[in-house]
Design a protein around this motif. Structure first.
Motif, short mmCIF file in Angstrom:
data_model
loop_
_atom_site.label_atom_id
_atom_site.label_comp_id
_atom_site.label_asym_id
_atom_site.label_seq_id
_atom_site.Cartn_x
_atom_site.Cartn_y
_atom_site.Cartn_z
N GLU A 72 -55.57 -14.26 12.18
CA GLU A 72 -57.40 -14.49 11.56
C GLU A 72 -57.45 -16.51 12.05
O GLU A 72 -58.85 -16.05 11.89
N ASP A 73 -56.81 -17.08 12.28
CA ASP A 73 -56.47 -18.61 12.52
C ASP A 73 -57.33 -18.29 13.70
O ASP A 73 -57.15 -19.58 14.28
N LEU A 74 -57.84 -17.02 15.02
CA LEU A 74 -58.21 -17.33 15.79
C LEU A 74 -59.88 -17.69 15.28
O LEU A 74 -59.96 -17.60 16.71
N GLU A 75 -59.83 -17.23 14.68
CA GLU A 75 -61.24 -16.62 14.81
C GLU A 75 -62.66 -18.71 14.99
O GLU A 75 -61.79 -19.29 14.79
N ALA B 32 -47.59 -19.38 20.01
CA ALA B 32 -48.36 -20.07 18.61
C ALA B 32 -48.00 -19.25 18.23
O ALA B 32 -47.54 -19.73 16.76
N PHE B 33 -47.41 -18.12 17.77
CA PHE B 33 -46.96 -17.41 17.03
C PHE B 33 -47.45 -15.54 18.01
O PHE B 33 -47.81 -15.23 19.04
N GLU B 34 -46.46 -14.92 17.72
CA GLU B 34 -46.73 -13.60 17.74
C GLU B 34 -47.10 -12.58 16.72
O GLU B 34 -47.78 -12.39 15.78
N ILE B 35 -47.73 -10.70 17.61
CA ILE B 35 -48.20 -9.88 17.18
C ILE B 35 -47.31 -8.40 17.65
O ILE B 35 -47.21 -8.16 18.30
N GLU B 36 -47.17 -8.40 15.66
CA GLU B 36 -46.48 -6.77 15.95
C GLU B 36 -46.35 -6.12 16.37
O GLU B 36 -47.69 -5.53 16.15
N THR B 37 -46.61 -5.56 17.88
CA THR B 37 -47.33 -3.98 19.00
C THR B 37 -46.20 -3.10 18.83
O THR B 37 -47.10 -1.95 18.91
N GLY B 38 -45.09 -3.52 18.57
CA GLY B 38 -44.10 -2.09 19.14
C GLY B 38 -43.87 -1.32 20.20
O GLY B 38 -44.05 0.01 19.54
#
Ligand code: GLN
Length: 233
Positions: free
Chosen positions: A115-118, A188-194
């Motif tokens: 959401e912070d990428l807005e 910056a952070f990770e996105i869990e995509t598996g």
């Protein structure tokens, strides 16, 4: 049967897209090296085939190169997904990964969740699941279509991050960490995509069974773990 690629049943011609360390990259001696390169060569060899000359191309051209028969085998940190499975076959999975969001080191981008990428400009390498993630964020209304940047390769994306031409890029975690250790960028952070990676082959290539048997052997006898230690630790 008919075999494209090298046109020889005994030879498997591999293709990759370098600039994706530690999976595939060009070292100081101008050689194509990495975890995928070693694992692919070991797998092809153990399966009883000869390793043909590597083709190093853009990630986005690998699937067409394979289906057209210019190469027989994709080793490129390629995530197994349904869309790709419509065009090609995959080996058993050989690596698991999620995505990371990479930003310029010390940048004022303060992001710890998607959401912070807005309002930001976000990029990825063409044809990747990282780009799919960015496009999904457009669908969700977090990013603007015009603010997406698609690159021929990740090194160009990282250059743009360092230059401030893009605010964030979405890229597989191990590769993000690798860039963060040598370049002016940070996770910056990770996105869990598996996601899981597999080697790609043509759907009608019956050598795939031998490749999967060889992969199993390589896991069972500790060779896989040795390669992980060589390239990731
Ligand atoms: N794993 C991601 C994908 O399959 C990225 C691969 C890559 O950039 N080499 O799309």
């Amino acid at each position: 049967g008919d075999v494209l690629g090298g046109g020889d049943e005994d030879v498997i011609v591999p293709g990759t897209a370098s600039g994706f360390a530690p999976f595939e990259f060009i070292n100081e001696d101008d050689e194509l090296v990495g975890f995928d390169i070693d694992l692919a060569e070991e797998t092809i060899d153990r399966a009883g085939y000869e390793v043909g000359d590597w083709t190093d191309t853009e990630f986005d051209s690998l699937i067409p190169s394979l289906t057209e028969g210019n190469i027989d085998f994709i080793a490129a940190g390629m995530t197994i997904n349904e869309e790709r499975q419509e065009a090609i076959a995959f080996s058993d999975p050989y690596y698991e990964s999620d995505q990371a969001v990479l930003v310029a080191a010390g940048s004022d981008v303060d992001a710890s969740a998607v959401e912070d990428l807005e309002g930001l400009i976000v990029g990825a390498q063409g044809g990747t699941t990282g780009l799919d993630e960015a496009e999904a964020l457009v669908e969700e209304g977090i990013l603007e279509e015009d603010d997406l940047r698609q690159y021929d390769n990740y090194p160009l994306a990282v250059e743009d991050l360092e230059n401030g031409n893009v605010d964030a890029i979405i890229i597989d975690i191990p590769v993000a960490q690798n860039f963060a250790s040598g370049r002016d960028v940070e996770v910056a952070f990770e996105i869990e995509t598996g996601e899981v990676f597999g080697f790609g082959m043509r759907q009608d290539d019956d050598r795939l069974g031998d490749i999967n048997d060889a992969l199993g052997e390589i896991r069972d006898d500790g060779t896989y773990e040795d390669l992980i230690e060589t390239w990731f630790e």
